[in-house]
Design an enzyme around this catalytic site. Structure first.
Site, PDB file in Angstrom:
ATOM      1  N   ASN A  13      14.177  39.385   1.704  1.00 10.95           N
ATOM      2  CA  ASN A  13      13.456  40.785   2.283  1.00 10.95           C
ATOM      3  C   ASN A  13      13.592  40.749   4.054  1.00 10.95           C
ATOM      4  O   ASN A  13      13.546  41.800   4.165  1.00 10.95           O
ATOM      5  CB  ASN A  13      12.478  41.177   1.997  1.00 10.95           C
ATOM      6  CG  ASN A  13      11.226  39.806   2.536  1.00 10.95           C
ATOM      7  OD1 ASN A  13      11.527  39.061   2.495  1.00 10.95           O
ATOM      8  ND2 ASN A  13      10.040  40.893   3.149  1.00 10.95           N
ATOM      9  N   LYS A 129      19.738  27.432 -13.003  1.00  8.94           N
ATOM     10  CA  LYS A 129      19.430  29.011 -11.970  1.00  8.94           C
ATOM     11  C   LYS A 129      20.413  29.781 -12.184  1.00  8.94           C
ATOM     12  O   LYS A 129      21.981  29.369 -12.148  1.00  8.94           O
ATOM     13  CB  LYS A 129      19.960  28.636 -10.512  1.00  8.94           C
ATOM     14  CG  LYS A 129      19.866  29.454  -9.511  1.00  8.94           C
ATOM     15  CD  LYS A 129      18.778  29.173  -8.385  1.00  8.94           C
ATOM     16  CE  LYS A 129      19.116  30.195  -7.391  1.00  8.94           C
ATOM     17  NZ  LYS A 129      17.474  30.835  -7.232  1.00  8.94           N
TER      18      LYS A 129
HETATM   19  P1  ADP Z   1      12.155  35.255  -0.856  1.00  6.67           P
HETATM   20  O1  ADP Z   1      13.605  35.602  -1.022  1.00  6.67           O
HETATM   21  O2  ADP Z   1      11.652  34.878  -0.194  1.00  6.67           O
HETATM   22  O3  ADP Z   1      12.510  33.456  -1.389  1.00  6.67           O
HETATM   23  P2  ADP Z   1      10.674  34.800  -3.350  1.00  6.67           P
HETATM   24  O4  ADP Z   1      10.759  36.482  -3.919  1.00  6.67           O
HETATM   25  O5  ADP Z   1      12.081  34.028  -3.899  1.00  6.67           O
HETATM   26  O6  ADP Z   1      10.958  34.908  -2.013  1.00  6.67           O
HETATM   27  O7  ADP Z   1       9.362  34.771  -3.154  1.00  6.67           O
HETATM   28  C1  ADP Z   1       8.270  34.913  -2.270  1.00  6.67           C
HETATM   29  C2  ADP Z   1       7.323  35.785  -3.523  1.00  6.67           C
HETATM   30  O8  ADP Z   1       6.507  34.928  -4.288  1.00  6.67           O
HETATM   31  C3  ADP Z   1       6.525  36.602  -3.022  1.00  6.67           C
HETATM   32  O9  ADP Z   1       7.173  37.975  -2.041  1.00  6.67           O
HETATM   33  C4  ADP Z   1       5.008  36.953  -4.303  1.00  6.67           C
HETATM   34  O10 ADP Z   1       5.756  37.995  -4.969  1.00  6.67           O
HETATM   35  C5  ADP Z   1       5.802  35.713  -4.687  1.00  6.67           C
HETATM   36  N1  ADP Z   1       4.092  34.528  -5.499  1.00  6.67           N
HETATM   37  C6  ADP Z   1       4.788  34.064  -6.051  1.00  6.67           C
HETATM   38  N2  ADP Z   1       3.667  33.151  -6.580  1.00  6.67           N
HETATM   39  C7  ADP Z   1       2.745  33.173  -4.790  1.00  6.67           C
HETATM   40  C8  ADP Z   1       1.708  32.593  -4.299  1.00  6.67           C
HETATM   41  N3  ADP Z   1       0.650  32.497  -5.365  1.00  6.67           N
HETATM   42  N4  ADP Z   1       0.733  33.644  -3.501  1.00  6.67           N
HETATM   43  C9  ADP Z   1       2.099  34.923  -2.715  1.00  6.67           C
HETATM   44  N5  ADP Z   1       3.205  35.284  -2.775  1.00  6.67           N
HETATM   45  C10 ADP Z   1       3.274  34.503  -4.752  1.00  6.67           C
END
Ligand code: ADP
Ligand code: MG
Length: 312
Positions: A13, A129
């Site tokens: 993001n 993946k």
């Molecule tokens: P990035 O592009 O930053 O790698 P991801 O979507 O892969 O983002 O991972 C981050 C997301 O994981 C958060 O935005 C949230 O929606 C999700 N998430 C899953 N488990 C948790 C948790 N225990 N605490 C906070 N967020 C979590």
């Protein structure tokens, strides 16, 4: 003030909101650059890394759409290199502008980064993946007859190529990165987790390295004091998405170990960040890892902002 070396890993993001045009991504990165310059003003030395999931996904679609003998689709390792270049350019450009505006004289450089993986990594036996376009079952089975690539059904949405996600072992260009960092240059490297290469010949392979793990290896190699993983949430939570959701602010290795075992962190999103942070503070017990959002980056020195992970 003692300069703190910090590896900042940018999540999806920080680069892409909802529109994938170059202009929209450049706008997103210009906001990101503003936040990053706040840290530079505070005296931190930035070693930036970033994801590339949506960008490489779209690039693979473009490659496939115009694939022909005269204009063949490029393989995944090359596509990762291409997105390192494009995102690096956007961010370099945005940072240059922000630094200038802040009256800070600093150079910014993107390093095309090869990340060493082990060809014996068990991930190569069991690719997991999903990447690239969705195909029908028939198209996928056709592709699988033609080549070694594997396709799997992806959550009812169609069939997708699955590639291995091996562990990063080292960074080919780390001495270059180190030299630049030592000379005060802001670096952008290990984009998209890096280009996965194997063996003495450094052959590129069809695989994707998790950017959180690659950023952790980078932080170890450049001897960073701090690893910041920026993502879509201000803090990590336990019971995420449930009524009793609770944010974690200060947390130790052993506490995280326990929460992890209890299944609080979703595989493929939060879990790799947690594992990267845990490994970092285990290897460098005096260091700290922080998981937070881009919006909170300027507040990380304040208590109860972001999830701060320490060895003890
Ligand atoms: P990035 O592009 O930053 O790698 P991801 O979507 O892969 O983002 O991972 C981050 C997301 O994981 C958060 O935005 C949230 O929606 C999700 N998430 C899953 N488990 C948790 C948790 N225990 N605490 C906070 N967020 C979590
Ligand atoms: Mg992710």
């Amino acid at each position: 003030m003692q300069t703190k070396r910090v590896v900042v890993a940018l999540g999806g993001n920080a680069i892409l909101s909802d529109e994938a045009s170059a202009k929209a991504q450049q706008e997103a990165l210009s906001k990101t650059a503003k936040q990053l310059v706040h840290l530079i003003k505070k005296g931190y030395q930035l070693i930036i890394s970033h994801g590339n999931g949506p960008q490489v996904g779209n690039l693979l679609l473009q490659q496939q759409a115009s694939d022909s003998v005269k204009n063949p689709a490029m393989p995944l390792d090359t596509c990762v290199a291409m997105t390192q270049g494009s995102i690096g350019y956007w961010l370099q450009n945005a940072l240059d502008k922000e630094l200038k505006q802040a009256g800070i004289e600093k150079e910014v450089a993107t390093i095309v980064t090869q990340v060493i993986v082990d060809e014996e990594d068990s991930a190569f036996v069991n690719p997991s993946k999903p990447i690239g376009p969705f195909l029908t079952e028939e198209q996928a089975k056709d592709e699988m007859k033609k080549s070694q690539v594997q396709f799997k059904e992806d959550a009812g949405r169609g069939w997708r190529k699955v590639v291995p996600s091996p562990q990063p072992l080292g960074i080919k260009e780390y001495k270059v990165i180190q030299t630049l960092v030592d000379n005060g240059v802001v670096t952008i490297s290990a984009g998209g987790g890096g280009i996965p290469v194997i063996g003495e010949t450094l052959s590129g392979v069809e695989a994707v390295i998790d950017k959180d793990f690659a950023s952790e290896v980078l932080a170890e190699l450049v001897d960073a004091d701090l690893l910041i993983i920026l993502t879509g949430v201000d803090a990590v939570a336990i019971n995420y998405g449930k009524e009793n959701e609770t944010s974690l602010f200060q947390v130790t290795l052993s506490e995280l170990e326990e929460y992890k075992a209890q299944g609080h962190f979703a595989p493929g999103s939060m879990l790799p960040k947690i594992e990267a942070a845990m490994r970092y503070v285990k290897v460098k017990p005096e260091s700290e890892a922080i998981i937070t959002s881009l919006e909170q980056l300027e507040n990380i020195e304040i208590e109860n902002v972001g999830t701060k992970i320490r060895n003890r």
